[in-house]
Scaffold this active site. Structure first.
Site, short mmCIF file in Angstrom:
data_model
loop_
_atom_site.label_atom_id
_atom_site.label_comp_id
_atom_site.label_asym_id
_atom_site.label_seq_id
_atom_site.Cartn_x
_atom_site.Cartn_y
_atom_site.Cartn_z
N ARG A 22 0.84 -1.20 0.00
CA ARG A 22 0.00 0.00 0.00
C ARG A 22 0.87 1.24 0.00
O ARG A 22 1.91 1.29 0.65
CB ARG A 22 -0.91 0.03 1.24
CG ARG A 22 -1.90 1.20 1.25
CD ARG A 22 -2.61 1.29 2.58
NE ARG A 22 -1.71 1.57 3.69
CZ ARG A 22 -1.24 2.79 3.98
NH1 ARG A 22 -1.60 3.82 3.24
NH2 ARG A 22 -0.42 2.96 4.99
N GLN A 23 0.43 2.25 -0.79
CA GLN A 23 0.97 3.60 -0.74
C GLN A 23 -0.18 4.56 -0.46
O GLN A 23 -1.32 4.31 -0.87
CB GLN A 23 1.64 3.97 -2.08
CG GLN A 23 2.92 3.20 -2.37
CD GLN A 23 4.12 3.78 -1.62
OE1 GLN A 23 4.15 3.77 -0.40
NE2 GLN A 23 5.10 4.27 -2.37
N SER A 24 0.10 5.67 0.23
CA SER A 24 -0.98 6.51 0.74
C SER A 24 -1.65 7.36 -0.32
O SER A 24 -2.81 7.74 -0.15
CB SER A 24 -0.44 7.43 1.85
OG SER A 24 0.01 6.65 2.95
N SER A 25 -0.98 7.67 -1.42
CA SER A 25 -1.57 8.55 -2.42
C SER A 25 -1.08 8.15 -3.80
O SER A 25 -0.07 7.43 -3.94
CB SER A 25 -1.22 10.02 -2.14
OG SER A 25 0.16 10.24 -2.23
N GLN A 28 2.51 9.31 -4.42
CA GLN A 28 3.55 8.43 -3.90
C GLN A 28 3.73 7.21 -4.78
O GLN A 28 4.86 6.74 -4.98
CB GLN A 28 3.18 8.01 -2.48
CG GLN A 28 3.24 9.14 -1.47
CD GLN A 28 2.89 8.67 -0.07
OE1 GLN A 28 2.62 7.50 0.16
NE2 GLN A 28 2.90 9.60 0.88
#
Length: 737
Positions: A22-25, A28
Site C-alpha cells: 500500500r501507498q498513501s496517495s 507516492q
C-alpha cells in the site's frame, strides 16, 4: 534465524502467505518507486521463509489509498476475510503502518490472527500474536503508527493554517478573481468581459433585490456568463444558472475578504449504519481565518453584508419570523404585517373569484367549542390606508424619483449593451485566432486543415450572430429624454396616485417600494367598533398610527327560499345528499349565496333546518325499487327501451320531482312482460293492426289502458313488442259517442 524457525510451524507453511502492499496517495505511487519495489520484494522473502511461489498472494488493490481507515480498502478487507477463514499462514508488510494506521483496524486484525494462529512479519522480524511479548510489541508499533499519522497531519495542518493566517495560502478563487505574482496577492481577472459580467450581477442585485430576478434578467437579455471550473482552466461562456448568480452574491472573496475554514468536514453514521462524511458550512464567527480588505474587490464589505441580509430576507421565513421575497399576490403587507394582539406575523389569504386579499393570525383560540383565528380581516381597506400613508411620505421626492426612473431605464439598456459589445469583441478575437491557426497549418495536411477550417467557419458564424444581435439592441435602445419630455415627466411626478395605480406598475414592484421605507405594520382589529388600528414603523425608527374603518358584517337575512327547502324535505326521504344536489342543479336552483349545490351544501342545509337524512325503510314494499340502468340489467333489456316504455305509460315509474331520476319497482308482474320467446296468441304490431283494423297509435293506446296484453321479446331475430289478439275482441268503434 532459529527464532524464526521456531515460530514458523508446518501448519503455517500449509497455508498461504499474503504480501500486503500500500501507498498513501497516487503521487507516492508515481514518484516513490523505491518504496513500492521494496514492498513487492517481500514475495521473495516469503519464499525464503519456506512458502512456495504458488502459495504467495500479493494484495496491491489498495495502492493510492490512505491507511487511516479500512472503509474503502477492498484489499485489506479481502485479506482480513481470508485470515478469519484460516486460509492465511503469514501476513508480510514492509512495516506496520502499511497495514493500518488506525488502532481499531489494527487490533481487530491482531485478534483474528490470534484466533486463527496467523503470523505477522515486517522488516524487523516475524511475530506470533498468540505470544504476549510479540502482541505487546505489535500493539506498541500500531500505537506509534497512529501517532505518527497524527503528528504528520498536525504538522501539515499547522503549516497550512499559519500560511492562511497571513493570507498567503493559495486556494481556489471564484470566477473573476486570479492570484497575482506576490505572496497572497489577489487581483481582478485581466479579461474585461469577465469583470463586467461579475460587476453586472452586483449592480442588478442592488436594483432588483433578488438573486432569482437577477438570473431572470440575464436570461431575458440573452447574456452569457463566465465559467471556470478549475484554476488555470480556460474561461468558458455559458448560459447563467441560478446557482452561479447566487454563489457570486454570497462569496466574500468578491468583497475583498480573505477567508479560510468556512466549512467543516463531519463524520456521521447513516440509517444503514455506514460511516459517511459531509461538509457543513460555518457561520462567520467560526471561520478559522478572516482578513477584511485583503485585496481589491468588486464591492466593499458593507455592501456585502447588506446583500447577505437581503438574501436572507428573501428565504421563506420560519413560523412567526419576518422575511420572504415579494410574491405575485395582491396583499401589499405580505411579510410586513404583525398581529396587534399576540405579536405574531400575519399570513395572507385570498377569497372568492376576484382573489380579494386578507390577513389572518395563525394563533387559534377556543370560542364556543370551536377554534378561531386570533385575527382575521380583509385587506382592501388596510392596503388602501397603507398606500395613502406611503404616498404622503414619498411625495416630496416624487419629482426626483420620476426623473431617476427614466435615467435608470437608460442605464439598464446601457448595461446590457455593454455586455453585448464585449461579446462581439470576444467573438471577433476567437475568429481571428481560428484564422491564424488555419493559415499556419500546412495546406497539404488536409486532415488538420479541414478541422481548423470548420472551427474558423463556426467562429465566423458566431461573430455574425453577435453583431446582428448588437445592432438590433442598439436600434431598440431608448433615446435620451428631450427637454419637453423631461418637463412632462416632472409634471407626471406630481401625481403619485396616478403613477401608483398605473397598469404598468406590477404588484411586486409596489411591495418592493413599500419595503424600502416600511419595516413592519402592526394591525389591531376592534370588531365591536368595526375598526382596525394600524401602527406603521418606518425605517429609521419613526412611528405613525392611523385608524381604518372596516365594512359592516353582511346582514343575516340571506336564506334559502321556502320552495327549495320544501323540495329538499321531500327528496331527503328518497335520495342521498349527492343525488339531491344533482336534482337541484338540474332544475337550475341556486344556494342562498348564488352558488351551485354540491353534497356539502345540501348536507349543511339539511342539518341547519333539521331535515333527517335518507334511510332505507326497514320493511320494503313488494318489489325492489331500482334506477333505470339497474332495472334494464335486471330485465335484460336496454335502458333506452325502459325510458320509452315509461314515457309511453306501458310500465309505471316513480319520480318525486322534475329532474329527479326515474325509478322502477321490479315485480313479478313486470318481469312476466319481458320474455325470451313469443307466447302463443301474440303477434307483431303490423299483424295486430291488420287483425284489429285500427292504426298503430290506437293499438298502443289500448295497451297503455290495459285493454290489450303486450310482452317484449328480448332475444332472437324477432325481438320487439308482441300484442295478444283474440277472436272475441270487441269492436272498438261501438264505444264511440
Amino acid at each position: 534465524m532459529s527464532d524464526l524457525t521456531l515460530k514458523i510451524a508446518p501448519s503455517h507453511l500449509q497455508r498461504a502467505a499474503f504480501v500486503y502492499i500500500r501507498q498513501s496517495s497516487a503521487s507516492q505511487v508515481e514518484h516513490n518507486r523505491e518504496s513500492t519495489l521494496r514492498q513487492y520484494a517481500l514475495a521473495q522473502r516469503a519464499m525464503a521463509l519456506g512458502w512456495s511461489e504458488q502459495q504467495v498472494v500479493v494484495v496491491d488493490e489498495d495502492l493510492g489509498l490512505s491507511g487511516a481507515s479500512a472503509a474503502h480498502r477492498s484489499g485489506f478487507a479481502r485479506m482480513t476475510a481470508e485470515v478469519a477463514l484460516g486460509h492465511v499462514g503469514i501476513i508480510l508488510g514492509l512495516e506496520v503502518s502499511r497495514l493500518a494506521r488506525n488502532n481499531s483496524d489494527w487490533y481487530r486484525l491482531l485478534d483474528l490472527c490470534s484466533m486463527t494462529d496467523t503470523l505477522i512479519g515486517d522488516a524487523d522480524g516475524v511475530y506470533n500474536t498468540a505470544l504476549f511479548n510479540d502482541r505487546l510489541l505489535l500493539g506498541l508499533k500500531g500505537t506509534m503508527s497512529e501517532a505518527e499519522l497524527h503528528i504528520l497531519r498536525a504538522r501539515l495542518d499547522g503549516g497550512i493554517r499559519n500560511k492562511a493566517a497571513r493570507g498567503e495560502l493559495r486556494r481556489g478563487l471564484p470566477t473573476g478573481m486570479v492570484w497575482g505574482e506576490a505572496d497572497g496577492e489577489v487581483r481582478l481577472h485581466p479579461d474585461e468581459a469577465v469583470v463586467a459580467a461579475v460587476s453586472t450581477v452586483f449592480a442588478r442585485f442592488t436594483e432588483l433585490g433578488s438573486a432569482r430576478r437577477v438570473w431572470l434578467w440575464f436570461r431575458e437579455e440573452n447574456l452569457s456568463f463566465p465559467l471556470q471550473m478549475h484554476h488555470g482552466e480556460q474561461i468558458r461562456w455559458v448560459a447563467p444558472t441560478y446557482m452561479a448568480i447566487h454563489s457570486v452574491l454570497a462569496n466574500p472573496v468578491y468583497a475583498g475578504a480573505y477567508c479560510y475554514g468556512r466549512t467543516r468536514q463531519e463524520r456521521y453514521v447513516d440509517e444503514h449504519g455506514v460511516l459517511r462524511k459531509r461538509i457543513r458550512r460555518l457561520p462567520q464567527s467560526q471561520w478559522a481565518v478572516f482578513i477584511r480588505d485583503h485585496h481589491e474587490g468588486y464591492i466593499d464589505w458593507a455592501t456585502y453584508e447588506a446583500n447577505q441580509a437581503r438574501l436572507g430576507a428573501n428565504i421563506k421565513p420560519k413560523p412567526h419570523e419576518a422575511g420572504g421575497a415579494v410574491r405575485e399576490g395582491t396583499a401589499l403587507l405580505q411579510g410586513l404585517a404583525i398581529c396587534g394582539h399576540c405579536s405574531r406575523r400575519l399570513r395572507t389569504h385570498y377569497r372568492g373569484a376576484s382573489q380579494t386579499p386578507g390577513y389572518h393570525c395563525s394563533n387559534k383560540g377556543i370560542e364556543n367549542g370551536r377554534g378561531v383565528f386570533c385575527l382575521n380581516v380583509g385587506g382592501l381597506q388596510i392596503d388602501a390606508a397603507i398606500t395613502e400613508a406611503f404616498l404622503r411620505a414619498v411625495e416630496p421626492a416624487g419629482l426626483e424619483a420620476a426623473v431617476r426612473a427614466a435615467e435608470r431605464l437608460e442605464v439598464n439598456h446601457d448595461a446590457a449593451l455593454a455586455q453585448w459589445r464585449l461579446s462581439v469583441e470576444r467573438a471577433h478575437y476567437e475568429s481571428q485566432r481560428a484564422e491564424r491557426r488555419y493559415r499556419a497549418v500546412d495546406p497539404e495536411n488536409r486532415l488538420v486543415a479541414r478541422g481548423l477550417e470548420a472551427q474558423w467557419e463556426k467562429h465566423l458564424h458566431e461573430l455574425e450572430q453577435a453583431q446582428q444581435e448588437l445592432a438590433r439592441r442598439e436600434q431598440a435602445r431608448p433615446r435620451t429624454l428631450s427637454a419637453q419630455e423631461r418637463h412632462g415627466l416632472l409634471a407626471l411626478g406630481k401625481d403619485l396616485q396616478r403613477l401608483w395605480h398605473a397598469p404598468t406598475l406590477s404588484v411586486r414592484d409596489r411591495k418592493q417600494l413599500l419595503r424600502t421605507l416600511l419595516e413592519e405594520v402592526t394591525v389591531t382589529v376592534h370588531r365591536e367598533q368595526y375598526q382596525a388600528h394600524l401602527k406603521l414603523r418606518w425605517r429609521g425608527g419613526k412611528l405613525t398610527e392611523c385608524d381604518v374603518a372596516l365594512p359592516r358584517s353582511r346582514p343575516a337575512t340571506i336564506r334559502t327560499d321556502e320552495d327549495t327547502l320544501g323540495l329538499v324535505r321531500r327528496l331527503a326521504q328518497h335520495y342521498s345528499d349527492a343525488t339531491i344536489a344533482g336534482i337541484l342543479n338540474a332544475q337550475g336552483r341556486l344556494s342562498a349565496q348564488g352558488l351551485r349545490f354540491n353534497q356539502n351544501l345540501v348536507g349543511n342545509l339539511r342539518r341547519h333546518w333539521k331535515i333527517p337524512c335518507f334511510e332505507p325503510p326497514a320493511e320494503r314494499p313488494e318489489g325492489e325499487l331500482l334506477s333505470i340502468r339497474q332495472a334494464a340489467r335486471a330485465l335484460g333489456t336496454a335502458p333506452s327501451t325502459l325510458h320509452r316504455w315509461v314515457n309511453d305509460g306501458f310500465i309505471a315509474g316513480e319520480q318525486p320531482t322534475r329532474g329527479a331520476p326515474w325509478r322502477i319497482r321490479i315485480t313479478e308482474a313486470l318481469r312476466s312482460r319481458f320474455v325470451d320467446n313469443s307466447p302463443d296468441g301474440y303477434v307483431v304490431m303490423q299483424a295486430a293492426t291488420r287483425l284489429l283494423g285500427v292504426s298503430r297509435q290506437t293499438v298502443l293506446q289500448r295497451v297503455k289502458r290495459g285493454e290489450l296484453d303486450a310482452v317484449l321479446v328480448r332475444r332472437g331475430r324477432c325481438k320487439g313488442l308482441r300484442i295478444k289478439v283474440s277472436n272475441d275482441q270487441p269492436d272498438f268503434f261501438e264505444h264511440t259517442s
